[in-house]
Design a protein around this motif. Structure first.
Motif, PDB file in Angstrom:
ATOM      1  N   GLY A  35       0.783  -1.233   0.000  1.00 33.29           N
ATOM      2  CA  GLY A  35       0.000   0.000   0.000  1.00 33.29           C
ATOM      3  C   GLY A  35       0.810   1.275   0.000  1.00 33.29           C
ATOM      4  O   GLY A  35       0.257   2.373   0.055  1.00 33.29           O
ATOM      5  N   CYS A  36       2.140   1.158  -0.072  1.00 39.75           N
ATOM      6  CA  CYS A  36       3.010   2.339  -0.039  1.00 39.75           C
ATOM      7  C   CYS A  36       3.181   2.915  -1.435  1.00 39.75           C
ATOM      8  O   CYS A  36       3.641   2.236  -2.346  1.00 39.75           O
ATOM      9  CB  CYS A  36       4.370   1.974   0.546  1.00 39.75           C
ATOM     10  SG  CYS A  36       5.507   3.367   0.639  1.00 39.75           S
ATOM     11  N   LEU A  37       2.823   4.181  -1.600  1.00 36.30           N
ATOM     12  CA  LEU A  37       2.978   4.879  -2.877  1.00 36.30           C
ATOM     13  C   LEU A  37       4.203   5.787  -2.884  1.00 36.30           C
ATOM     14  O   LEU A  37       4.793   6.049  -3.926  1.00 36.30           O
ATOM     15  CB  LEU A  37       1.723   5.699  -3.185  1.00 36.30           C
ATOM     16  CG  LEU A  37       0.404   4.918  -3.185  1.00 36.30           C
ATOM     17  CD1 LEU A  37      -0.772   5.874  -3.344  1.00 36.30           C
ATOM     18  CD2 LEU A  37       0.407   3.856  -4.262  1.00 36.30           C
ATOM     19  N   GLN A  38       4.583   6.292  -1.707  1.00 35.45           N
ATOM     20  CA  GLN A  38       5.747   7.172  -1.571  1.00 35.45           C
ATOM     21  C   GLN A  38       6.237   7.084  -0.138  1.00 35.45           C
ATOM     22  O   GLN A  38       5.446   7.060   0.805  1.00 35.45           O
ATOM     23  CB  GLN A  38       5.365   8.621  -1.893  1.00 35.45           C
ATOM     24  CG  GLN A  38       6.484   9.625  -1.699  1.00 35.45           C
ATOM     25  CD  GLN A  38       6.036  11.064  -1.915  1.00 35.45           C
ATOM     26  OE1 GLN A  38       4.878  11.341  -2.216  1.00 35.45           O
ATOM     27  NE2 GLN A  38       6.957  11.993  -1.746  1.00 35.45           N
ATOM     28  N   TYR A  39       7.556   7.056   0.030  1.00 32.28           N
ATOM     29  CA  TYR A  39       8.146   7.023   1.376  1.00 32.28           C
ATOM     30  C   TYR A  39       9.535   7.632   1.253  1.00 32.28           C
ATOM     31  O   TYR A  39      10.519   6.946   0.991  1.00 32.28           O
ATOM     32  CB  TYR A  39       8.213   5.573   1.874  1.00 32.28           C
ATOM     33  CG  TYR A  39       8.223   5.443   3.377  1.00 32.28           C
ATOM     34  CD1 TYR A  39       7.035   5.422   4.091  1.00 32.28           C
ATOM     35  CD2 TYR A  39       9.414   5.335   4.076  1.00 32.28           C
ATOM     36  CE1 TYR A  39       7.038   5.291   5.467  1.00 32.28           C
ATOM     37  CE2 TYR A  39       9.426   5.204   5.448  1.00 32.28           C
ATOM     38  CZ  TYR A  39       8.234   5.176   6.135  1.00 32.28           C
ATOM     39  OH  TYR A  39       8.232   5.047   7.513  1.00 32.28           O
ATOM     40  N   ASP A  40       9.620   8.943   1.374  1.00 35.90           N
ATOM     41  CA  ASP A  40      10.854   9.681   1.117  1.00 35.90           C
ATOM     42  C   ASP A  40      11.357  10.372   2.374  1.00 35.90           C
ATOM     43  O   ASP A  40      10.615  11.107   3.038  1.00 35.90           O
ATOM     44  CB  ASP A  40      10.637  10.722   0.018  1.00 35.90           C
ATOM     45  CG  ASP A  40      10.287  10.088  -1.316  1.00 35.90           C
ATOM     46  OD1 ASP A  40      10.739   8.956  -1.575  1.00 35.90           O
ATOM     47  OD2 ASP A  40       9.564  10.718  -2.102  1.00 35.90           O
TER      48      ASP A  40
END
Length: 95
Positions: A35-40
């Motif tokens: 479910g992760c779309l972005q993790y910056d």
């Protein structure tokens, strides 16, 4: 509905390197979640003790799943004492 989370993580004095190492491990594991779309991960330009994680999740269920993963709990256990503050801002895009 897509959920954006901005997490401001402040390390205790002298603990920034420990927190950064823990956050870097968290990034790679979290990006692999379905479910992760972005993790910056970002570091503040003027204060090396402040990190900002910009996250985007498919929905609130994906975020809840993330917060119960082994890697998330491991970060809290291993770096919890090194943290001064964690401020979470859950956001919904409106435009």
């Amino acid at each position: 509905m897509t959920l954006t989370l901005v997490a401001t993580i402040t390390a205790r004095s002298g603990q920034a390197d420990i927190v950064e190492a823990g956050l870097r491990q968290l990034v790679s594991a979290s990006r692999a979640e379905a479910g992760c779309l972005q993790y910056d991960l970002h570091r503040h330009q003027d204060d090396a003790h402040v990190f900002v994680m910009i996250e985007q999740w498919q929905d609130s269920a994906a975020l809840a799943f993330h917060q119960n993963t082994d890697h998330y709990r491991h970060f809290k256990t291993t770096c919890g004492e090194a943290l001064q503050d964690v401020a979470l801002q859950p956001l919904n895009r409106i435009a």
